[in-house]
Design a protein around this motif. Structure first.
Motif: not given
Ligand code: SAH
Ligand code: DHB
Ligand code: MG
Length: 222
Positions: A187-188, A200, A194-197, A150, A191-192
Motif C-alpha cells: 500500500r505504501e 505516472s 500515486a503521490a510522486h511527481p 525509491e 500510494e508513493l
C-alpha cells in the motif's frame, strides 16, 4: 468463477502465446528439485514482462528478487546481445539455482545475479554509477516495496518503467487497517507512486494459475 477455470484459461493462453522452451522448463524443474517456493511469475506473465522490455527498447534491466531465475530468463531474452540485466537475490541458494538456470539458457553474458539483501546491494550498485536502468522489476520482500520504488527511481531515467509484482494478494491490498507487513509495504508503494511527481502509474488485477493477484506499472517522468 473457479480457480480451475483460471488455470485452464492460463494454460490455453500460455500454450499458444507463451510456450516454454527447454531452458524455461528446466529452470522450473530445477527450482522445484532444489525446494524453492512455487512463486515465480507464470508463463503468460513472463511473456508480458518480456514484451514490456521490448516495447521499452530496453538495454538494461534491474530485477529485485531472482528466485530461480525464471522471470530473469524471460526479461533477459528481451535484451540485445550487449544488454545487461542485474538481478538481486537475498538467498545464496536461490542465487545459485538461478545462476545455473541462466547459464543453461545461454544468458550468462547478459544476466548477473548478486547475492545479499537488496537494500545492501542497491547502494553498492549505485556506487558503480551504472547506466540508468530502462526497466526495473520489483518482486522481492513486499514490506520493502516503497524503498525499492525509491531505489528504482534513483537508478532510472525519464521514460524508464517500474513494474511491481503481487500488488493485489487475493484482494488484501484494500485493507487499510492491515498490519500484515506485505500489505502495508505494498500500500505504501502504491500510494508513493500515486503521490510522486515523477511517476505516472496504474495497477492491473490478474487471475490465472497463481490465483488472484496483480501488478503495478509506473513510468518515470522528466
Ligand atoms: N522474480 C522471481 C520470483 C521472486 S520470489 C520470478 O518471478 O521468477 C521473491 C524472491 O525475493 C525470493 O527468491 C526471495 O529470496 C527474494 N528476497 C526476499 N527478500 C529479499 C531481500 N531483502 N533482498 C533480495 N531478495 C529478497
Ligand atoms: C509470494 C511472492 C511472490 O513474489 C509471488 O509472485 C507470489 C507469492 C509470496 O511470498 O507468497
Ligand atoms: Mg512475484
Amino acid at each position: 468463477m473457479s480457480s480451475q477455470l483460471w488455470d485452464d484459461v492460463d494454460f490455453y493462453f500460455s500454450s499458444h502465446l507463451a510456450p516454454e522452451d527447454d531452458a524455461l522448463q528446466a529452470a522450473l524443474r530445477d527450482s522445484e528439485v532444489a525446494g524453492l517456493p512455487h512463486i515465480s511469475v507464470t508463463a503468460t506473465q513472463g511473456k508480458f514482462l518480456q514484451l514490456l522490455a521490448e516495447i521499452q527498447g530496453a538495454r538494461t534491466v534491474l530485477e529485485i528478487g531472482t528466485l530461480g531465475g525464471y522471470s530473469t530468463i524471460w526479461l533477459a531474452r528481451a535484451l540485445p546481445a550487449d544488454g545487461r540485466l542485474i538481478s538481486l537475490e537475498y538467498s545464496a541458494k536461490h542465487a545459485e539455482v538461478a545462476t545455473r538456470n541462466i547459464a543453461r539458457a545461454g544468458l550468462e553474458r547478459i544476466a548477473e545475479v548478486r547475492v545479499g539483501p537488496a537494500l545492501e546491494s542497491l547502494p553498492k550498485l549505485a556506487d558503480e554509477n551504472p547506466a540508468p536502468f530502462d526497466l526495473v522489476f520489483i518482486d522481492a520482500d513486499k514490506p520493502n516495496n516503497p524503498h525499492y520504488v525509491e531505489w528504482a527511481l534513483r537508478l532510472s531515467r525519464t521514460g524508464s518503467l517500474i513494474v511491481l509484482d503481487n500488488v493485489v494478494r487475493g484482494g488484501r491490498v484494500v485493507d487499510a487497517d492491515s498490519r500484515e507487513p506485505d500489505i502495508v509495504g505494498t500500500r505504501e508503494a502504491i500510494e508513493l507512486i500515486a503521490a510522486h511527481p515523477r511517476l505516472s502509474g496504474t495497477a492491473v488485477q490478474t487471475v490465472g494459475s497463481k490465483g488472484y493477484d496483480g501488478f503495478a506499472v509506473a513510468r518515470v517522468l522528466g
